[in-house]
Scaffold this motif. Structure first.
Motif, PDB file in Angstrom:
ATOM      1  N   ALA A 114      -9.443  -2.659  12.419  1.00  0.00           N
ATOM      2  CA  ALA A 114      -8.342  -1.450  12.748  1.00  0.00           C
ATOM      3  C   ALA A 114      -9.681  -0.211  13.170  1.00  0.00           C
ATOM      4  N   LEU A 115     -11.023  -0.376  11.830  1.00  0.00           N
ATOM      5  CA  LEU A 115     -11.425   0.765  11.496  1.00  0.00           C
ATOM      6  C   LEU A 115     -13.136   1.097  12.478  1.00  0.00           C
ATOM      7  N   ALA A 123     -10.648   8.697   6.534  1.00  0.00           N
ATOM      8  CA  ALA A 123      -9.366   7.870   7.636  1.00  0.00           C
ATOM      9  C   ALA A 123      -9.363   6.594   7.127  1.00  0.00           C
ATOM     10  N   GLY A 124     -10.651   6.591   6.588  1.00  0.00           N
ATOM     11  CA  GLY A 124     -10.981   5.084   5.524  1.00  0.00           C
ATOM     12  C   GLY A 124      -9.981   5.111   4.648  1.00  0.00           C
ATOM     13  N   LEU A 170      -9.094  -5.435   7.283  1.00  0.00           N
ATOM     14  CA  LEU A 170      -8.850  -3.627   7.664  1.00  0.00           C
ATOM     15  C   LEU A 170     -10.053  -3.391   8.642  1.00  0.00           C
ATOM     16  N   THR A 230      -1.176  -0.353  11.395  1.00  0.00           N
ATOM     17  CA  THR A 230      -2.189  -1.714  11.194  1.00  0.00           C
ATOM     18  C   THR A 230      -2.433  -2.220   9.639  1.00  0.00           C
ATOM     19  N   ALA A 231      -2.538  -0.081   8.990  1.00  0.00           N
ATOM     20  CA  ALA A 231      -2.844  -0.626   7.482  1.00  0.00           C
ATOM     21  C   ALA A 231      -1.950  -0.638   6.385  1.00  0.00           C
ATOM     22  N   LEU A 273      -3.795   3.501  13.379  1.00  0.00           N
ATOM     23  CA  LEU A 273      -4.631   2.993  12.004  1.00  0.00           C
ATOM     24  C   LEU A 273      -3.678   2.856  11.177  1.00  0.00           C
ATOM     25  N   LEU A 274      -2.943   3.864  10.705  1.00  0.00           N
ATOM     26  CA  LEU A 274      -1.458   3.604   9.391  1.00  0.00           C
ATOM     27  C   LEU A 274      -0.926   2.467   9.828  1.00  0.00           C
ATOM     28  N   HIS A 324      -2.623   1.273   2.916  1.00  0.00           N
ATOM     29  CA  HIS A 324      -2.738  -0.134   3.272  1.00  0.00           C
ATOM     30  C   HIS A 324      -2.107  -0.826   1.500  1.00  0.00           C
ATOM     31  N   ALA A 383      -6.719   5.394   5.064  1.00  0.00           N
ATOM     32  CA  ALA A 383      -6.060   3.411   5.814  1.00  0.00           C
ATOM     33  C   ALA A 383      -5.802   2.982   4.137  1.00  0.00           C
TER      34      ALA A 383
END
Length: 207
Positions: free
Chosen positions: A132-133, A148-149, A129, A11-12, A8-9, A156, A152
Motif C-alpha cells: 500500500a505504501l 503519510a506512513g 502494509l 487500505t490501511a 491509502l487510508l 491501521h 497510515a
C-alpha cells in the motif's frame, strides 16, 4: 502520493481490521486476561500495550521500506518486497504456527507489549502494509512520505484496536452466557488465511 490519500487510508484501515480478526494479534489474549481477572476493564486496558507493540513492529517495517526506497529503484524494491512476502507466507503455511512464544496471565503491561511486538513481527504484519505504501517509495523520499506512513500506521492501528475491542467484548459476553467452546470448531483457520494474504500481497507486487 497525497498523505491523506483515501485509497491509502482505506487500505490501511482494511488491513488493520483484518489483523484485528486474527486471535494471534491480541484479542484472544485480551479475553483470557479479562476472564482470568473477571473484569472487562482488564480486557480493555490490555488493548493498549497490545496496540503499542503491534504499532512498533509495523512502524519498523514501514520505516525500513521507505528508507530502502531511497537507495533502490521502485521496480527492484517492489520485486524484492514481493519475494519476501511470498517467502514469509510459504514459511508461515509450512511451520509458522509452531513454537509460538508464551506469556503468562500474570504478565505486566510491558510484557504484554513485548509479546505483541514479537507476535506481530513473527507474523509479518508490517509486511502486509508495504504494498500500500510502495507508491511513496520513489527514490527521493520526501517528508510527506513519512507523514503519510505515520498516518497510515495510525489508521491501521486504530482499526485493529476497534476490531479487537469489539471481538473481546462479544467473546466475554458469550462466555458469560454459555462458554467459548464453539471457538474450537467454529472459528476459521486464520493461520492459513494469513499465509494466503501474505502470498497474495507478494504476488500483487510482482504484477
Amino acid at each position: 502520493m497525497d498523505p491523506a490519500s483515501p485509497a491509502l487510508l482505506l487500505t490501511a484501515a482494511s488491513l488493520g481490521a483484518f489483523h484485528g480478526l486474527n486471535p494471534a494479534m491480541g484479542w484472544l489474549f485480551a479475553v483470557a486476561l479479562g476472564l482470568y481477572a473477571r473484569s472487562r476493564r482488564v480486557a480493555l486496558v490490555s488493548l493498549v500495550p497490545i496496540a503499542l507493540g503491534h504499532a512498533a513492529s509495523v512502524a519498523l517495517v514501514l520505516a525500513g521500506a521507505l528508507t530502502l526506497g531511497m537507495a533502490v529503484g521502485h521496480d527492484v524494491l517492489a520485486r524484492g518486497c514481493g519475494a519476501v512476502l511470498i517467502g514469509w507466507g510459504v514459511w508461515r503455511a509450512w511451520r509458522g504456527h509452531r513454537g509460538r512464544p508464551t506469556v503468562g496471565m500474570r504478565t505486566g503491561l510491558a510484557g504484554l507489549a513485548l509479546w505483541s511486538f514479537v507476535m506481530s513481527s513473527a507474523h509479518g504484519a508490517g509486511l502486509m502494509l508495504v504494498p500500500a505504501l510502495l507508491p511513496l517509495c520513489t527514490g527521493g523520499i520526501s517528508e510527506g512520505a513519512y507523514e503519510a506512513g505515520a498516518l497510515a500506521l495510525f489508521v491501521h492501528t486504530g482499526a485493529m484496536l476497534a476490531v479487537i475491542a469489539l471481538i473481546s467484548m462479544i467473546a466475554m459476553s458469550v462466555q458469560a452466557r454459555g462458554g467459548l467452546g464453539f471457538l474450537r470448531s467454529g472459528w476459521i483457520n486464520i493461520d492459513w488465511l494469513w499465509s494466503v494474504a501474505l502470498i497474495a500481497c507478494g504476488a500483487w507486487l510482482f504484477l
